[in-house]
Design a protein around this motif. Structure first.
Motif, PDB file in Angstrom:
ATOM      1  N   LEU A  85       0.104  -1.323  14.936  1.00  0.00           N
ATOM      2  CA  LEU A  85       0.390  -2.234  15.949  1.00  0.00           C
ATOM      3  C   LEU A  85       0.497  -3.171  15.207  1.00  0.00           C
ATOM      4  O   LEU A  85       1.187  -3.931  15.896  1.00  0.00           O
ATOM      5  CB  LEU A  85      -0.774  -1.540  16.824  1.00  0.00           C
ATOM      6  N   PHE A  86      -0.316  -3.872  14.516  1.00  0.00           N
ATOM      7  CA  PHE A  86      -1.046  -5.326  14.390  1.00  0.00           C
ATOM      8  C   PHE A  86      -0.121  -5.785  13.453  1.00  0.00           C
ATOM      9  O   PHE A  86       0.990  -6.209  13.576  1.00  0.00           O
ATOM     10  CB  PHE A  86      -2.192  -5.344  13.163  1.00  0.00           C
ATOM     11  N   LEU A  87       1.243  -4.633  12.103  1.00  0.00           N
ATOM     12  CA  LEU A  87       1.765  -5.507  11.041  1.00  0.00           C
ATOM     13  C   LEU A  87       2.900  -5.260  12.022  1.00  0.00           C
ATOM     14  O   LEU A  87       3.617  -6.689  11.519  1.00  0.00           O
ATOM     15  CB  LEU A  87       1.709  -4.132  10.135  1.00  0.00           C
ATOM     16  N   PRO A  88       3.605  -4.530  13.217  1.00  0.00           N
ATOM     17  CA  PRO A  88       4.799  -4.312  13.721  1.00  0.00           C
ATOM     18  C   PRO A  88       5.171  -5.681  14.876  1.00  0.00           C
ATOM     19  O   PRO A  88       5.779  -6.578  15.005  1.00  0.00           O
ATOM     20  CB  PRO A  88       5.419  -3.370  14.563  1.00  0.00           C
ATOM     21  N   CYS A  89       3.481  -6.344  15.305  1.00  0.00           N
ATOM     22  CA  CYS A  89       3.625  -7.211  15.986  1.00  0.00           C
ATOM     23  C   CYS A  89       4.336  -8.124  15.030  1.00  0.00           C
ATOM     24  O   CYS A  89       4.847  -9.182  16.263  1.00  0.00           O
ATOM     25  CB  CYS A  89       2.209  -7.447  16.712  1.00  0.00           C
ATOM     26  N   VAL A  90       3.577  -8.675  13.552  1.00  0.00           N
ATOM     27  CA  VAL A  90       4.171 -10.292  12.727  1.00  0.00           C
ATOM     28  C   VAL A  90       6.168 -10.248  13.297  1.00  0.00           C
ATOM     29  O   VAL A  90       6.413 -11.036  13.548  1.00  0.00           O
ATOM     30  CB  VAL A  90       4.328  -9.929  11.488  1.00  0.00           C
ATOM     31  N   PHE A  91       6.396  -8.734  12.906  1.00  0.00           N
ATOM     32  CA  PHE A  91       7.838  -9.162  13.075  1.00  0.00           C
ATOM     33  C   PHE A  91       8.267  -8.884  14.774  1.00  0.00           C
ATOM     34  O   PHE A  91       9.507  -9.595  14.718  1.00  0.00           O
ATOM     35  CB  PHE A  91       8.621  -7.896  11.615  1.00  0.00           C
ATOM     36  N   ILE A  92       8.251  -8.345  15.810  1.00  0.00           N
ATOM     37  CA  ILE A  92       8.593  -8.376  16.994  1.00  0.00           C
ATOM     38  C   ILE A  92       7.996  -9.136  17.251  1.00  0.00           C
ATOM     39  O   ILE A  92       8.804  -9.781  18.037  1.00  0.00           O
ATOM     40  CB  ILE A  92       7.920  -7.446  17.517  1.00  0.00           C
ATOM     41  N   ILE A  93       6.772 -10.190  17.467  1.00  0.00           N
ATOM     42  CA  ILE A  93       6.968 -11.689  17.708  1.00  0.00           C
ATOM     43  C   ILE A  93       7.588 -12.945  16.329  1.00  0.00           C
ATOM     44  O   ILE A  93       8.172 -13.803  17.503  1.00  0.00           O
ATOM     45  CB  ILE A  93       5.443 -12.202  17.572  1.00  0.00           C
ATOM     46  N   GLY A  94       8.039 -12.618  15.664  1.00  0.00           N
ATOM     47  CA  GLY A  94       8.533 -13.863  15.085  1.00  0.00           C
ATOM     48  C   GLY A  94       9.749 -13.346  14.413  1.00  0.00           C
ATOM     49  O   GLY A  94      10.639 -15.017  14.306  1.00  0.00           O
ATOM     50  N   ILE A  95      10.693 -12.462  14.192  1.00  0.00           N
ATOM     51  CA  ILE A  95      12.744 -12.627  14.239  1.00  0.00           C
ATOM     52  C   ILE A  95      12.576 -13.350  16.174  1.00  0.00           C
ATOM     53  O   ILE A  95      13.650 -14.232  15.262  1.00  0.00           O
ATOM     54  CB  ILE A  95      12.543 -11.343  14.055  1.00  0.00           C
ATOM     55  N   PRO A  96      12.195 -13.370  16.694  1.00  0.00           N
ATOM     56  CA  PRO A  96      13.205 -13.712  17.716  1.00  0.00           C
ATOM     57  C   PRO A  96      12.838 -14.920  17.680  1.00  0.00           C
ATOM     58  O   PRO A  96      13.615 -16.410  18.343  1.00  0.00           O
ATOM     59  CB  PRO A  96      12.529 -12.919  19.297  1.00  0.00           C
TER      60      PRO A  96
END
Length: 116
Positions: A85-96
């Motif tokens: 959960l926490f680690l993928p949120c960095v990419f899900i929010i950061g890339i867009p």
């Protein structure tokens, strides 16, 4: 939020908007945010996250056990939820956000070229 406060907050987020007149900054920001590439990348990343981590999230089980104390339960929850959960949120929010800032930069460079 007042319009002036929102304009200042948006300008702090995307520095290149300083080149744009104040009354057009919100419009340029909204155009960049609602771009198909930003929305598409967000949907794609959420879909990939569900495909990759969906089964492991469903199999986590109970996060709270009565025989542990509060801090023990918090450490156990953090350990179980960090990778899926926490680690993928960095990419899900950061890339867009990076794509949004790039698109806003291109819009500003096209419509408000820098004066030399």
């Amino acid at each position: 939020m007042k319009t002036e406060e929102r304009i200042n907050q948006i300008t702090k987020q995307v520095k290149i908007l300083e080149r744009v007149p104040c009354e057009r900054r919100i419009d340029i920001f909204n155009r960049g945010t609602r771009n198909i590439y930003v929305i598409g990348s967000l949907l794609l990343l959420i879909g990939l996250w569900l495909i990759i981590f969906g089964e492991s999230i469903c199999n986590i089980g109970s996060l709270w056990s009565m025989d542990r104390g509060f801090s023990g339960n918090m450490w156990d929850m953090g350990e179980k939820l960090f990778l899926p959960l926490f680690l993928p949120c960095v990419f899900i929010i950061g890339i867009p956000l990076m794509i949004r800032n790039y698109i806003i930069k291109k819009i500003v460079e096209k419509e408000f070229p820098e004066q030399k």
